[in-house]
Motif scaffolding. Structure first.
Motif, PDB file in Angstrom:
ATOM      1  N   ASN A  32       0.860  -1.184   0.000  1.00  0.00           N
ATOM      2  CA  ASN A  32       0.000   0.000   0.000  1.00  0.00           C
ATOM      3  C   ASN A  32       0.890   1.226   0.000  1.00  0.00           C
ATOM      4  O   ASN A  32       2.034   1.193   0.475  1.00  0.00           O
ATOM      5  CB  ASN A  32      -0.961  -0.010   1.186  1.00  0.00           C
ATOM      6  CG  ASN A  32      -0.230   0.033   2.514  1.00  0.00           C
ATOM      7  OD1 ASN A  32       0.117   1.104   3.019  1.00  0.00           O
ATOM      8  ND2 ASN A  32       0.014  -1.151   3.108  1.00  0.00           N
ATOM      9  N   SER A  33       0.379   2.318  -0.556  1.00  0.00           N
ATOM     10  CA  SER A  33       1.196   3.518  -0.661  1.00  0.00           C
ATOM     11  C   SER A  33       0.356   4.777  -0.508  1.00  0.00           C
ATOM     12  O   SER A  33      -0.847   4.779  -0.780  1.00  0.00           O
ATOM     13  CB  SER A  33       1.915   3.558  -2.011  1.00  0.00           C
ATOM     14  OG  SER A  33       0.998   3.787  -3.065  1.00  0.00           O
ATOM     15  N   ILE A  34       1.013   5.822  -0.051  1.00  0.00           N
ATOM     16  CA  ILE A  34       0.431   7.163  -0.053  1.00  0.00           C
ATOM     17  C   ILE A  34       1.466   8.091  -0.674  1.00  0.00           C
ATOM     18  O   ILE A  34       2.681   7.887  -0.528  1.00  0.00           O
ATOM     19  CB  ILE A  34       0.054   7.646   1.365  1.00  0.00           C
ATOM     20  CG1 ILE A  34       1.263   7.568   2.302  1.00  0.00           C
ATOM     21  CG2 ILE A  34      -1.122   6.858   1.913  1.00  0.00           C
ATOM     22  CD1 ILE A  34       0.994   8.197   3.668  1.00  0.00           C
ATOM     23  N   ALA A  35       0.988   9.102  -1.385  1.00  0.00           N
ATOM     24  CA  ALA A  35       1.893  10.029  -2.053  1.00  0.00           C
ATOM     25  C   ALA A  35       1.226  11.382  -2.168  1.00  0.00           C
ATOM     26  O   ALA A  35      -0.005  11.504  -2.171  1.00  0.00           O
ATOM     27  CB  ALA A  35       2.273   9.502  -3.437  1.00  0.00           C
ATOM     28  N   ALA A  36       2.055  12.403  -2.263  1.00  0.00           N
ATOM     29  CA  ALA A  36       1.574  13.772  -2.464  1.00  0.00           C
ATOM     30  C   ALA A  36       2.605  14.513  -3.294  1.00  0.00           C
ATOM     31  O   ALA A  36       3.811  14.306  -3.141  1.00  0.00           O
ATOM     32  CB  ALA A  36       1.345  14.477  -1.138  1.00  0.00           C
TER      33      ALA A  36
ATOM     34  N   GLU B 210       5.767   3.625   0.503  1.00  0.00           N
ATOM     35  CA  GLU B 210       5.161   2.337   0.184  1.00  0.00           C
ATOM     36  C   GLU B 210       5.495   1.333   1.281  1.00  0.00           C
ATOM     37  O   GLU B 210       6.654   1.203   1.682  1.00  0.00           O
ATOM     38  CB  GLU B 210       5.684   1.799  -1.157  1.00  0.00           C
ATOM     39  CG  GLU B 210       5.242   2.594  -2.363  1.00  0.00           C
ATOM     40  CD  GLU B 210       5.755   1.984  -3.653  1.00  0.00           C
ATOM     41  OE1 GLU B 210       6.373   0.891  -3.587  1.00  0.00           O
ATOM     42  OE2 GLU B 210       5.566   2.593  -4.719  1.00  0.00           O
ATOM     43  N   THR B 211       4.469   0.607   1.734  1.00  0.00           N
ATOM     44  CA  THR B 211       4.633  -0.379   2.803  1.00  0.00           C
ATOM     45  C   THR B 211       4.165  -1.742   2.330  1.00  0.00           C
ATOM     46  O   THR B 211       3.074  -1.869   1.765  1.00  0.00           O
ATOM     47  CB  THR B 211       3.825   0.046   4.042  1.00  0.00           C
ATOM     48  OG1 THR B 211       4.212   1.358   4.433  1.00  0.00           O
ATOM     49  CG2 THR B 211       4.081  -0.916   5.195  1.00  0.00           C
ATOM     50  N   GLN B 212       4.985  -2.767   2.558  1.00  0.00           N
ATOM     51  CA  GLN B 212       4.611  -4.120   2.175  1.00  0.00           C
ATOM     52  C   GLN B 212       3.519  -4.630   3.106  1.00  0.00           C
ATOM     53  O   GLN B 212       3.583  -4.468   4.335  1.00  0.00           O
ATOM     54  CB  GLN B 212       5.849  -5.022   2.235  1.00  0.00           C
ATOM     55  CG  GLN B 212       5.783  -6.205   1.294  1.00  0.00           C
ATOM     56  CD  GLN B 212       5.443  -7.504   2.006  1.00  0.00           C
ATOM     57  OE1 GLN B 212       5.281  -7.534   3.230  1.00  0.00           O
ATOM     58  NE2 GLN B 212       5.322  -8.582   1.240  1.00  0.00           N
TER      59      GLN B 212
END
Length: 797
Positions: free
Chosen positions: A503-507, A532-534
Motif C-alpha cells: 500500500n502507498s500514499i503520495a503527495a 510504500e509499505t509491504q
C-alpha cells in the motif's frame, strides 16, 4: 474620460471577452464543386466560405494575439465524402520558413499547421491532422494525457511556399473521423499554427494554459447537415519476401496477407488481420537483464499500436503478451536436451471493433488467437526426438465500455480474458475506472478498482484499488494519492505488473510560470513525497522525496535538475526470487542534471549526468549520457547518442543452492551507442539508418548469503563463475516510398547478433569484434502494401 476613449475601452473589453471568454464558431457550407488538392486555393468556391482568423498564442506567451505579419486564415467546406480545409499562413519573411523533410509522423525543424476535430464535441478526444511546410503529414488520436501517433489515417494534403508565406489544402475523408449520425453535426474544432524559428504556437480558439485541459477549449464547427457518407470498407493486401542468412543456414521466405478495415457505421470501425506479417517492425533493444523482472518491450506491430486508446484504459493491456514468449518450459530427463525452443508464438489472426455512440459511450472489443507451439526434445541415448506443447492454442479477449459526460469526465469498465486450450493457466481481470473533473477543469478526482482471477493448479484472486485527488489548473497544482494492491493481484497474462502486495500514499505539488519572464520561456518546480509499505510484513519497500526543476530559456535551451532522497532503509521483496524473502536496501541520494540545446539549430547537442550514492560500503552508481545531431540541410541529418553507466559495489542475486540464496557484490558497466540517419528524397520517400551497439558486463568480487532478517553475510564457500559479459548489435537500413495514400513499398537490410558469456572482457574493441564473430544474422526483405478503397473499385466497375 472622453467619449472616444470610452468607446475604445468598450471595444477592447468586448474584443478581449470575445477572444478569451467564448468559444469561436466557424460555419461551413456544402459544395458540389470539385476541389483539387494542390495547395493553391484557387477554386472560386473558397471565396464564399467563412474564415477562421484572429489566432492567439498558445505557447510560450499564452494569450498574446498573433501579429498582422503572421495573420492566419482558415476555411472549411464539405460534401458527402470529405471535409476540405484551406489555410493561408502569412509570413513577412517567407525565406526564413523552416521546412525540414522527414518521414511521416516525425516533427522535424519545420513550420506546421494542424486541425483538431472532435466529431462528438465531448471535449475528450481529438483527431489531429498535421501538415508541415515541407508537405509531410502526421496524424494522431489525442486524449488529454497523450497523443497516439501510431494511428494512421488516409487523407490528402498539399502545401505551397509563396512570396507572402505558405498555403495548405487538406481533404479529410469521413472515413478518417468518427462522429454521430445526427442530421445536424456539431463538432469540436481548433486549428494550430507553429512558427518553428520563433518556437511559437498559435491556436484559433484560445487555449488557456491556466486550465489543466486542452481539448475542452476547442471552438465549434457548425453547418454540416444531412451528409450521406459512403461505405467505409478498405482492404490492405500485402506481400513480402525475405532472404535470411547466418553461420548455420540460409533461406528464402515469401509471405502474403490482408488487413481489413470496415466502418460498421460513422462511429464504429472493425479492424482485422487475416494473415499477419510483422517482419519489418523495429527491432527490440536487447539488454543484459539482471533484474528479477522480465524486460518490458515496446510494441512495434501496427495492429496493436493503431487506435488502441480504448484498450489501453486502466493499464491492463500489454500487447506483447499476444505472440510473445511461450508460457512454459518442458520437463526433461537427465538423458534429454531441448534442441528447439521457439522464442515467440505465432499469431493466427486478430480483430478489433471500436467506436463511440452519440451519447458518449465508447465500446471496444479485441480478440486474438495464437498458435499451438511445441518444443523439440532429443533423447541422447536413442537419438529420438519428441515434441512437447509449451504454449497451447490461446484466445485473448478485451472488452471496454467507456462512458463520457460533462465534456471532461468518464466512467469505464474493462475486462481482459485469456483462455488456453487444455489444462493450462487461464485468467480473467476486470476493472472499474472513474475520472471526474469539475466544470471549470480545476479539480480532478480519479481512481479505480481492479480484480483478477487466475485458474491454474491452485486458483487464486486479488485486487487493486487507487484514489487520487488533484488540482489541475493554475500556477500552483497538487495531487494526493492512495493505493492498495493485494498479494495475489495478477494481470500478467494479458497485462504487465511487477510490484504487488503493498500500500502507498503520495503527495506532490508544483509551480509553473504561464507566460515568459525576462529569463525563461517556461519554468516549473515540482516536489513529491511517497511511502510504500509491504502488506504482509509492514516493512517499508519504498520511501522518497523528489525535487525537480525544468526550464526553457529565452534562447530555447532546456535544462533540468533533479534530486531524489531515500532517507529510510528499505526492503526489496523481489530480488531474492523466493516468496516471503526480502533483502535490505540502504538509504540513498540521487542527483541528476540535463541540458538540451536549441533544437532549431543545424548542430544540436544534449547531455545528462547523475550520481547515486548509497549508505553502504562505497556503493555508488554513475551515469553519463550524451548526444549530438547535425542537420546538413532539409533532407539529410545524422545523430549519435551514447549512454554510459557504471555501478560500483552493486549488490544483486546470482544463485540459489542448498545453503541458501546467494548474492554478489559486483561491479557493472553498461555502454550503448546509437547512430541514426535520415535522407529524405522527398516528402513521400526516405532512406533511414538505425544502428545500435550495446555492451554490458557484471563482475562479481564477493559472494554473500541472504539472512532471514534481510541482511547479507559473507560467503567464502561459494565459488561458481556467475560473471556476465553481454554484447548486442542491431543494424537497419531501410527505404520507404509511400507511392499512394496508404500504399507503401519498403526495402530493409538488417543484421543483428548477440553474444553472451561468463568471461568478462573489458576491452571495448575486443567486445565489438567478438559480437561480429558470433552468429551474425543478415536479412534482406522487400514488402509491398496497397490500400484499396471499396468505393473506388465500385465506381470503376
Amino acid at each position: 474620460m472622453s467619449k472616444l476613449h470610452f468607446t475604445v475601452l468598450i471595444i477592447l473589453i468586448f474584443y478581449s471577452f470575445n477572444i478569451y471568454g467564448q468559444k469561436k464558431i466557424l460555419l461551413t457550407k456544402s459544395i458540389s464543386e470539385n476541389i483539387t488538392i494542390d495547395g493553391k486555393i484557387n477554386e472560386e468556391i473558397w471565396k464564399t466560405s467563412s474564415i477562421a482568423t484572429d489566432f492567439v498564442m498558445f505557447e510560450p506567451d499564452n494569450g498574446k494575439p498573433i501579429s498582422t505579419a503572421k495573420k492566419t486564415e482558415v476555411r472549411i467546406l464539405y460534401d458527402n465524402n470529405s471535409i476540405y480545409i484551406a489555410a493561408t499562413l502569412y509570413d513577412d519573411e517567407p525565406n526564413k520558413i523552416k521546412r525540414e523533410i522527414t518521414k511521416r509522423d516525425v516533427f522535424g525543424v519545420s513550420d506546421n499547421f494542424s486541425v483538431n476535430i472532435n466529431g462528438f464535441n465531448d471535449g475528450q478526444q481529438d483527431f489531429r491532422f498535421f501538415v508541415s511546410s515541407a508537405g509531410v503529414q502526421a496524424d494522431c488520436l489525442a486524449i488529454e494525457e497523450s497523443e497516439d501517433f501510431t494511428w494512421d489515417a488516409i487523407w490528402y494534403s498539399k502545401t505551397t511556399i509563396t512570396d507572402y508565406g505558405w498555403t495548405v489544402e487538406m481533404k479529410i475523408p469521413y472515413a478518417a473521423l468518427r462522429f454521430s449520425n445526427t442530421k445536424k453535426q456539431t463538432w469540436g474544432l481548433n486549428f494550430m499554427r507553429e512558427i518553428k524559428r520563433d518556437n511559437q504556437k498559435y491556436t484559433w480558439n484560445r487555449v488557456d494554459t491556466k486550465i489543466g485541459a486542452v481539448i475542452p477549449q476547442a471552438g465549434i464547427l457548425q453547418g454540416i447537415e444531412n451528409i450521406k457518407t459512403p461505405t467505409r470498407l478498405f482492404f490492405i493486401p500485402y506481400s513480402s519476401a525475405y532472404y535470411q542468412e547466418n553461420d548455420i543456414a540460409s533461406g528464402t521466405t515469401f509471405k502474403a496477407g490482408l488487413d481489413i478495415k470496415y466502418g460498421i457505421n460513422d462511429s464504429f470501425t472493425l479492424d482485422a488481420i487475416v494473415v499477419p506479417d510483422f517482419g519489418q517492425t523495429k527491432f527490440d533493444n536487447a539488454i543484459l537483464n539482471l533484474e528479477p523482472f522480465e524486460q518490458k518491450l515496446d510494441e512495434n506491430r501496427p495492429f496493436f499500436t493503431e487506435g488502441t486508446d480504448l484498450f489501453n484504459k486502466g493499464g491492463l493491456f500489454y500487447s506483447r503478451r499476444i505472440g510473445g514468449s511461450p508460457i512454459t518450459e518442458p520437463l526433461i530427463e537427465a538423458n534429454e536436451e531441448i534442441i528447439n525452443y521457439p522464442n515467440t508464438v505465432n499469431l493466427l489472426n486478430a480483430v478489433k471493433v471500436s467506436g463511440r455512440t452519440e451519447k458518449g459511450l465508447g465500446i471496444g472489443f479485441l480478440n486474438a488467437v495464437t498458435k499451438k507451439t511445441y518444443a523439440t526434445i532429443r533423447d541422447n541415448d536413442t537419438n529420438e526426438a519428441r515434441k512437447e506443447v509449451i504454449e497451447p492454442l490461446t484466445n485473448y479477449n478485451i472488452l471496454v465500455l467507456d462512458q463520457r459526460f460533462n465534456q471532461n469526465s468518464s466512467v469505464s469498465f474493462v475486462n481482459t480474458n485469456t483462455t488456453r486450450n487444455g489444462g493450462f493457466r487461464d485468467a480473467n481481470v476486470s476493472a472499474l475506472l472513474f475520472d471526474l473533473k469539475t466544470k471549470a477543469n480545476t479539480y480532478n478526482l480519479y481512481g479505480d478498482f481492479k480484480y483478477s482471477a487466475i485458474n491454474t493448479v491452485e486458483n487464486y484472486d486479488g485486487y487493486k484499488t487507487e484514489l487520487n485527488f488533484a488540482k489541475i489548473s493554475g500556477r500552483y497544482r497538487y495531487l494526493l494519492s492512495g493505493k492498495y494492491i493485494s498479494k495475489d493481484y495478477d494481470i500478467n497474462d494479458l497485462g504487465i505488473i511487477f510490484y504487488t502486495n503493498y500500500n502507498s500514499i503520495a503527495a506532490n505539488g508544483s509551480y509553473r510560470i504561464l507566460n515568459p519572464t525576462n529569463k525563461f520561456n517556461t519554468f516549473k518546480v515540482y516536489q513529491e513525497i511517497s511511502l510504500e509499505t509491504q502488506n504482509t510484513t509492514g516493512k517499508i519497500q519504498e520511501a522518497y522525496s523528489i525535487t525537480q526543476i525544468k526550464a526553457t530559456t529565452l534562447k530555447n535551451n532546456y535544462f533540468e535538475l533533479f534530486l531524489r532522497i531515500n532517507p529510510i532503509d528499505r526492503y526489496d521483496f523481489y530480488e531474492p526470487r523466493e516468496l516471503g524473502r526480502y533483502v535490505y536496501i540502504p538509504k540513498s541520494i540521487l542527483g541528476y542534471a540535463a541540458f538540451v540545446s536549441d533544437q532549431n539549430k543545424p548542430f544540436t547537442y544534449e547531455a545528462e549526468t547523475s550520481i547515486t550514492k548509497f549508505d553502504e560500503n562505497q556503493r555508488v552508481t554513475y551515469m553519463l549520457n550524451g548526444g549530438v545531431k547535425y542537420r546538413f540541410n532539409d533532407k539529410l541529418s545524422l545523430a549519435h547518442g551514447i549512454q554510459y553507466t557504471r555501478k560500483v559495489n552493486d549488490r544483486g542475486w546470482v544463485d540459489q543452492d542448498n545453503t541458501g540464496i546467494i548474492f554478489a557484490e559486483r561491479n557493472r558497466e553498461i555502454l550503448q551507442n546509437d547512430l541514426t540517419g535520415k535522407y529524405a528524397i522527398n516528402n513521400k520517400m526516405t532512406l533511414n539508418l538505425t544502428a545500435r551497439y550495446y555492451w554490458s558486463y557484471s563482475q562479481n568480487h564477493q559472494f554473500l548469503t541472504l539472512q532471514d532478517n534481510g541482511y547479507l553475510a559473507q560467503n567464502n564457500a561459494y565459488s561458481l563463475n556467475k560473471n556476465r559479459n553481454f554484447n548486442s548489435w542491431n543494424f537497419d537500413l531501410s527505404y520507404s516510398w509511400w507511392f499512394a495514400p496508404g500504399s507503401e513499398i519498403s526495402i530493409l537490410y538488417r543484421n543483428y547478433a548477440l553474444e553472451s558469456t561468463r568471461n568478462v572482457q573489458k576491452d571495448l574493441s575486443t567486445n565489438f569484434k567478438n559480437v561480429f564473430d558470433s552468429n551474425l544474422t543478415t536479412i534482406f526483405s522487400i514488402s509491398l502494401r496497397y490500400f484499396i478503397d471499396y468505393n473506388v473499385v465500385k465506381s470503376k466497375f
